[in-house]
Design a protein around this motif. Structure first.
Motif, PDB file in Angstrom:
ATOM      1  N   ASP A 351       0.854  -1.188   0.000  1.00  0.00           N
ATOM      2  CA  ASP A 351       0.000   0.000   0.000  1.00  0.00           C
ATOM      3  C   ASP A 351       0.895   1.246   0.000  1.00  0.00           C
ATOM      4  OD1 ASP A 351      -1.850   1.948   0.265  1.00  0.00           O
ATOM      5  OD2 ASP A 351      -2.746   1.208   2.115  1.00  0.00           O
ATOM      6  N   SER A 379      -7.636  -6.393  -9.321  1.00  0.00           N
ATOM      7  CA  SER A 379      -8.048  -5.012  -9.587  1.00  0.00           C
ATOM      8  C   SER A 379      -6.841  -4.209 -10.039  1.00  0.00           C
ATOM      9  CB  SER A 379      -8.671  -4.390  -8.334  1.00  0.00           C
ATOM     10  OG  SER A 379      -7.717  -4.344  -7.283  1.00  0.00           O
ATOM     11  N   GLU A 380      -7.121  -2.980 -10.488  1.00  0.00           N
ATOM     12  CA  GLU A 380      -6.027  -2.119 -10.937  1.00  0.00           C
ATOM     13  C   GLU A 380      -5.088  -1.774  -9.790  1.00  0.00           C
ATOM     14  OE1 GLU A 380      -5.181  -1.244 -13.918  1.00  0.00           O
ATOM     15  OE2 GLU A 380      -6.850  -2.344 -14.811  1.00  0.00           O
ATOM     16  N   ASP A 381      -5.629  -1.735  -8.570  1.00  0.00           N
ATOM     17  CA  ASP A 381      -4.785  -1.417  -7.416  1.00  0.00           C
ATOM     18  C   ASP A 381      -3.855  -2.558  -7.058  1.00  0.00           C
ATOM     19  OD1 ASP A 381      -6.017   1.018  -7.247  1.00  0.00           O
ATOM     20  OD2 ASP A 381      -7.521   0.343  -5.802  1.00  0.00           O
ATOM     21  N   CYS A 382      -4.096  -3.743  -7.613  1.00  0.00           N
ATOM     22  CA  CYS A 382      -3.275  -4.905  -7.272  1.00  0.00           C
ATOM     23  C   CYS A 382      -2.476  -5.368  -8.484  1.00  0.00           C
ATOM     24  CB  CYS A 382      -4.159  -6.031  -6.741  1.00  0.00           C
ATOM     25  SG  CYS A 382      -3.216  -7.363  -5.936  1.00  0.00           S
ATOM     26  N   SER A 385       3.275  -1.848 -10.495  1.00  0.00           N
ATOM     27  CA  SER A 385       3.350  -0.441 -10.900  1.00  0.00           C
ATOM     28  C   SER A 385       4.669  -0.186 -11.616  1.00  0.00           C
ATOM     29  CB  SER A 385       3.234   0.478  -9.676  1.00  0.00           C
ATOM     30  OG  SER A 385       2.011   0.262  -9.012  1.00  0.00           O
TER      31      SER A 385
END
Length: 416
Positions: A351, A379-382, A385
Motif C-alpha cells: 500500500d 483489480s487495478e490497485d493490485c 506499478s
C-alpha cells in the motif's frame, strides 16, 4: 508356650512389610497420577495444536524468505564528456526533473553553431535551386521560339532558292545570285539544327534540375532535411550536457566526481524509487497450490517488528523457480542427485500510503502471510506499478524541431 524373643523379632518384620506395602502403593498412586497428568498434557497440546492449525494456520501461506524490492533507475549520459558540476550526493533525495550532473558543453556548443550555419547555407542553396527552375523554363521557351524562327527562315530561304532556280532557266538570275540563295538555304538549315540542339540541351538541363528538385516542397527537400537533422542532433547534444532526474527518489551507488571523463552509456549513479517498492516472497512449491493473484496478504518488517502491519496483495507469481533462472542452473542429470524443495518468487504489492507512513528500503527482510481462503480479485490497485515514463525526452525532441524550423523560416520565408 511361645518364645518371647521370637515374638519380639517378628513384630518389627511385620511393621517393615506394612511400611513397604504402603510405600509401593504410594508410588503406584503417584505413577498413575503422573500418567494422568501426562495424558492430559498431551491432550491439551493436541487440542491447542488443532486449534492453532484450524484458526491460525489453515488457509494461510507464510514465509520468512521475503525481501523488499524496488525500481532502480540507472543514470547514464547520452554523450561523452567531462563532468563540470555535480549537484547531488549519496543518499540525497531528488525530485523529477532536478539537475544532477552538468557536463562541459564547449565542444558541443561550437558544433551546434557550425550545424546552424550549415543549415542556413543549405536553405539558401535550396532556395536558389527552386528559383532556377523558372529561369530554366524561360530559357527553354526562348530556345523553342528560336526553333520556330529558324524554321520560318528555312522556309523563306527555300522559297527564295526555288524561285531563282526557275528564273535561271530564262536567264533572269545570274549564277552567282543562285549560289547566294543556295548558301542562305544551307545557313538556314544549320541555324535550325543549332536551335534544335540548343533546345534539346536546355530541355535535358531542365529535366536534370527537376530531378534534383523533385516533387517535394522546399521545406521537405532532402538536403534541407539532412542539414536539419544534423542541426537537431547538435542541439540535443548541447541539452544532453544537463543530466536530470527522470524520476523522484533517493540517490544510490554514485560512482562519479567532478572532473571525471565519462563515456556515453556509463553508469553514473542510480535513483531508487522509494514510493514504488514491493516484496518478493519466495514460497515453497507445495505452498503455491492455493496462492492466487489478487489474494490479500499481511506483512511484517524486521525493521518495525510486530508494531506495524503492512497490507498487500498478490500481484504476480514468478514464471519459474529461483534455481531455474540462476546464473548457473542446477544440473540434476547426475548420479548424486538430492531432491531439494524449490521456491518460486511471488510479487506482493504494498500500500503506497503505508509506505509513506513507514518507509522501507530495498533488501529489508519481511514476513509474509497470504490469506489463501480469501477470494482472488484482480483489480487495478493490485497490479505491478511500472516506473512512470520519462516525458523529458519527447519534449527535448519537440524543442529541437522548433529550433530547426526557426532557422528555416528565417532563411527561407517564401517556402511553402
Amino acid at each position: 508356650m511361645s518364645d518371647p524373643v521370637a515374638n519380639a523379632s517378628e513384630a518389627p518384620q511385620g511393621e517393615n512389610a506394612q511400611q513397604r506395602a504402603g510405600t509401593e502403593g504410594e508410588r503406584r498412586a503417584r505413577r498413575r497420577k503422573g500418567l494422568r497428568l501426562l495424558a492430559a498434557g498431551v491432550l491439551i497440546a493436541a487440542a491447542a495444536w488443532w486449534l492453532w492449525q484450524h484458526f491460525f494456520v489453515a488457509g494461510k501461506a507464510s514465509t520468512d524468505n521475503a525481501y523488499v524490492h524496488g525500481n532502480i533507475v540507472l543514470i547514464t549520459p547520452q554523450i561523452d564528456g567531462t563532468i563540470a558540476s555535480l549537484f547531488v550526493e549519496e543518499t540525497g533525495q531528488v525530485r523529477e526533473g532536478e539537475l544532477l550532473v552538468l557536463l562541459d558543453a564547449i565542444d558541443v556548443r561550437n558544433r551546434l553553431l557550425l550545424k546552424e550555419a550549415q543549415l542556413a547555407l543549405v536553405v539558401r542553396d535550396t532556395r536558389a535551386l527552386y528559383l532556377k527552375t523558372a529561369m530554366l523554363q524561360s530559357s527553354l521557351a526562348l530556345h523553342r521560339s528560336r526553333i520556330e524562327r529558324a524554321r520560318a527562315e528555312l522556309v523563306r530561304a527555300g522559297d527564295s532558292a526555288r524561285r531563282r532556280v526557275s528564273l535561271q532557266t530564262g536567264g533572269a538570275v545570274s549564277t552567282e545570285e543562285l549560289r547566294t540563295a543556295e548558301a542562305a538555304l544551307a545557313v538556314a538549315r544549320s541555324d535550325l539544327a543549332a536551335a534544335e540542339a540548343a533546345f534539346n540541351t536546355a530541355s535535358a538541363e531542365l529535366d536534370a534540375h527537376l530531378a534534383l528538385v523533385g516533387e517535394h516542397s522546399p521545406r521537405q527537400h532532402p538536403a534541407i532535411q539532412q542539414a536539419a537533422s544534423e542541426m537537431r542532433e547538435a542541439w540535443l547534444a548541447v541539452r544532453r550536457t544537463e543530466i536530470r532526474a527522470p524520476v523522484a527518489g533517493q540517490i544510490a551507488r554514485k560512482h562519479v566526481e567532478v572532473g571525471q571523463r565519462v563515456a556515453e552509456g556509463a553508469n553514473l549513479m542510480s535513483i531508487v524509487v522509494l514510493d514504488q517498492l514491493w516484496v518478493e516472497a519466495n514460497f515453497k512449491e507445495n505452498q503455491l497450490r492455493d496462492i492466487r493473484l489478487g489474494q490479500p496478504a499481511r506483512l511484517y518488517a524486521d525493521l518495525y517488528g510486530r508494531q506495524h502491519v503492512y497490507d498487500g496483495c498478490v500481484a504476480g507469481i514468478g514464471a519459474g523457480t529461483g534455481a531455474a533462472f540462476a546464473l548457473l542452473p542446477a544440473q540434476n542429470a547426475t548420479g548424486n542427485w538430492v531432491k531439494i524443495v524449490q521456491r518460486v518468487p511471488v510479487h506482493i504489492k504494498l500500500d503506497p500510503a503505508q509506505l509513506r507512513q513507514h518507509p522501507l528500503r530495498i533488501g529489508l527482510s519481511m514476513r509474509v502471510i497470504v490469506d489463501t481462503n480469501a477470494t482472488a480479485t484482480i483489480s487495478e490497485d493490485c497490479r505491478p506499478s511500472p516506473v512512470t515514463r520519462d516525458n523529458s525526452l519527447a519534449q527535448l525532441e519537440q524543442h529541437a524541431d522548433q529550433a530547426a524550423r526557426a532557422i528555416i523560416d528565417a532563411q527561407f520565408p517564401g517556402a511553402s
